[in-house]
Design an enzyme around this catalytic site. Sequence first.
Site, PDB file in Angstrom:
ATOM      1  N   LYS A  30       7.195  -3.684   1.602  1.00 30.55           N
ATOM      2  CA  LYS A  30       6.444  -4.407   2.356  1.00 30.55           C
ATOM      3  C   LYS A  30       6.853  -5.928   2.223  1.00 30.55           C
ATOM      4  CE  LYS A  30       2.772  -1.099   2.984  1.00 30.55           C
ATOM      5  NZ  LYS A  30       1.472  -0.932   2.889  1.00 30.55           N
TER       6      LYS A  30
ATOM      7  N   ARG B 109       5.477   9.963  -2.432  1.00 33.82           N
ATOM      8  CA  ARG B 109       4.052   9.374  -2.897  1.00 33.82           C
ATOM      9  C   ARG B 109       3.918   9.396  -4.198  1.00 33.82           C
ATOM     10  NH1 ARG B 109       1.053   8.112   1.950  1.00 33.82           N
ATOM     11  NH2 ARG B 109      -0.581   7.417   0.524  1.00 33.82           N
TER      12      ARG B 109
ATOM     13  N   ASN C  10       0.485  -3.953  -0.876  1.00 37.01           N
ATOM     14  CA  ASN C  10       0.441  -3.039  -1.933  1.00 37.01           C
ATOM     15  C   ASN C  10       2.091  -2.680  -1.879  1.00 37.01           C
ATOM     16  OD1 ASN C  10       0.460  -1.576   0.579  1.00 37.01           O
ATOM     17  ND2 ASN C  10      -0.941  -0.027  -0.362  1.00 37.01           N
TER      18      ASN C  10
ATOM     19  N   HIS D 210       5.266   1.618   1.411  1.00 35.88           N
ATOM     20  CA  HIS D 210       4.659   2.585   2.374  1.00 35.88           C
ATOM     21  C   HIS D 210       5.479   3.810   2.162  1.00 35.88           C
ATOM     22  CE1 HIS D 210       3.194   4.528   6.127  1.00 35.88           C
ATOM     23  NE2 HIS D 210       4.535   4.962   6.215  1.00 35.88           N
TER      24      HIS D 210
HETATM   25  P1  GDP Z   1      -1.355   4.623   2.247  1.00 33.15           P
HETATM   26  O1  GDP Z   1      -0.975   5.934   2.966  1.00 33.15           O
HETATM   27  O2  GDP Z   1      -1.394   4.926   0.652  1.00 33.15           O
HETATM   28  O3  GDP Z   1      -0.354   3.385   2.807  1.00 33.15           O
HETATM   29  O4  GDP Z   1      -2.727   4.200   2.773  1.00 33.15           O
HETATM   30  P2  GDP Z   1      -3.479   4.256   4.184  1.00 33.15           P
HETATM   31  O5  GDP Z   1      -2.484   4.993   5.037  1.00 33.15           O
HETATM   32  O6  GDP Z   1      -4.944   4.619   3.896  1.00 33.15           O
HETATM   33  O7  GDP Z   1      -3.520   2.697   4.372  1.00 33.15           O
HETATM   34  C1  GDP Z   1      -2.501   2.036   5.127  1.00 33.15           C
HETATM   35  C2  GDP Z   1      -2.174   0.704   4.467  1.00 33.15           C
HETATM   36  O8  GDP Z   1      -3.306  -0.229   5.009  1.00 33.15           O
HETATM   37  C3  GDP Z   1      -2.303   0.878   2.751  1.00 33.15           C
HETATM   38  O9  GDP Z   1      -0.934   1.055   2.319  1.00 33.15           O
HETATM   39  C4  GDP Z   1      -2.877  -0.683   2.836  1.00 33.15           C
HETATM   40  O10 GDP Z   1      -1.730  -1.636   2.724  1.00 33.15           O
HETATM   41  C5  GDP Z   1      -3.886  -1.088   3.943  1.00 33.15           C
HETATM   42  N1  GDP Z   1      -5.304  -0.719   3.404  1.00 33.15           N
HETATM   43  C6  GDP Z   1      -5.812   0.611   3.359  1.00 33.15           C
HETATM   44  N2  GDP Z   1      -7.185   0.600   3.241  1.00 33.15           N
HETATM   45  C7  GDP Z   1      -7.451  -0.692   3.109  1.00 33.15           C
HETATM   46  C8  GDP Z   1      -8.810  -1.542   2.819  1.00 33.15           C
HETATM   47  O11 GDP Z   1      -9.535  -1.079   2.414  1.00 33.15           O
HETATM   48  N3  GDP Z   1      -8.532  -2.949   2.941  1.00 33.15           N
HETATM   49  C9  GDP Z   1      -7.245  -3.514   3.136  1.00 33.15           C
HETATM   50  N4  GDP Z   1      -7.219  -4.880   3.230  1.00 33.15           N
HETATM   51  N5  GDP Z   1      -6.076  -2.836   3.342  1.00 33.15           N
HETATM   52  C10 GDP Z   1      -6.199  -1.480   3.338  1.00 33.15           C
HETATM   53 MG    MG Z   2      -1.028   6.280   5.020  1.00 34.85          MG
END
Ligand code: GDP
Ligand code: MG
Length: 140
Positions: A10, A86, A113, A116
């Site tokens: 990212k 993951r 973070n 991805h």
């Molecule tokens: P991942 O699969 O671990 O990447 O997580 P998710 O699919 O739940 O979310 C996608 C991306 O959205 C995450 O990697 C973060 O960059 C962002 N994200 C998820 N939850 C939050 C949140 O509560 N706040 C913010 N600012 N970003 C979030």
């Molecule tokens: Mg995800």
Amino acid sequence: MKTRTLAIIKPDAVASGHTGKIISRITNEGFSILGSKQIKMNLSQAEGFYDIHRGKPFFEELTQFMSSGSCIVLALEKENAVKEWRNVIGATNPDEADEGTIRKLYAKDLGQNAVHGSDSAENGQKEIAYFFAEFELILN
Ligand code: GDP
Ligand code: MG
């Protein structure tokens, strides 16, 4: 069975100079890189990629961030690639990520973070197809 996952380095991690270390980690962990390239998404491309999160409170922040700078997208293949990748990247929130995971090492915060990973083999195929044409995926 070998499956595929999409990895993205990212914008925060690219801008912080972590690209080389993350790509080394990918190969050291035994993933085959079928395709890789540097891209910069516009907002609508980021919104399309994260369509599953449309409507969530963090959607705008996420898509602004993902279109704010260069990303490296990589199509990876390995036995159980989705779960294995993951495991290497760690929990979404770096505060909750295990020691040694990429997010623990390099993520700034929950939003920015570092990397991805796809959440299923089916979504892995779809996400790879979002960024790569078939001729860009080199099968060894
Ligand atoms: P991942 O699969 O671990 O990447 O997580 P998710 O699919 O739940 O979310 C996608 C991306 O959205 C995450 O990697 C973060 O960059 C962002 N994200 C998820 N939850 C939050 C949140 O509560 N706040 C913010 N600012 N970003 C979030
Ligand atoms: Mg995800």
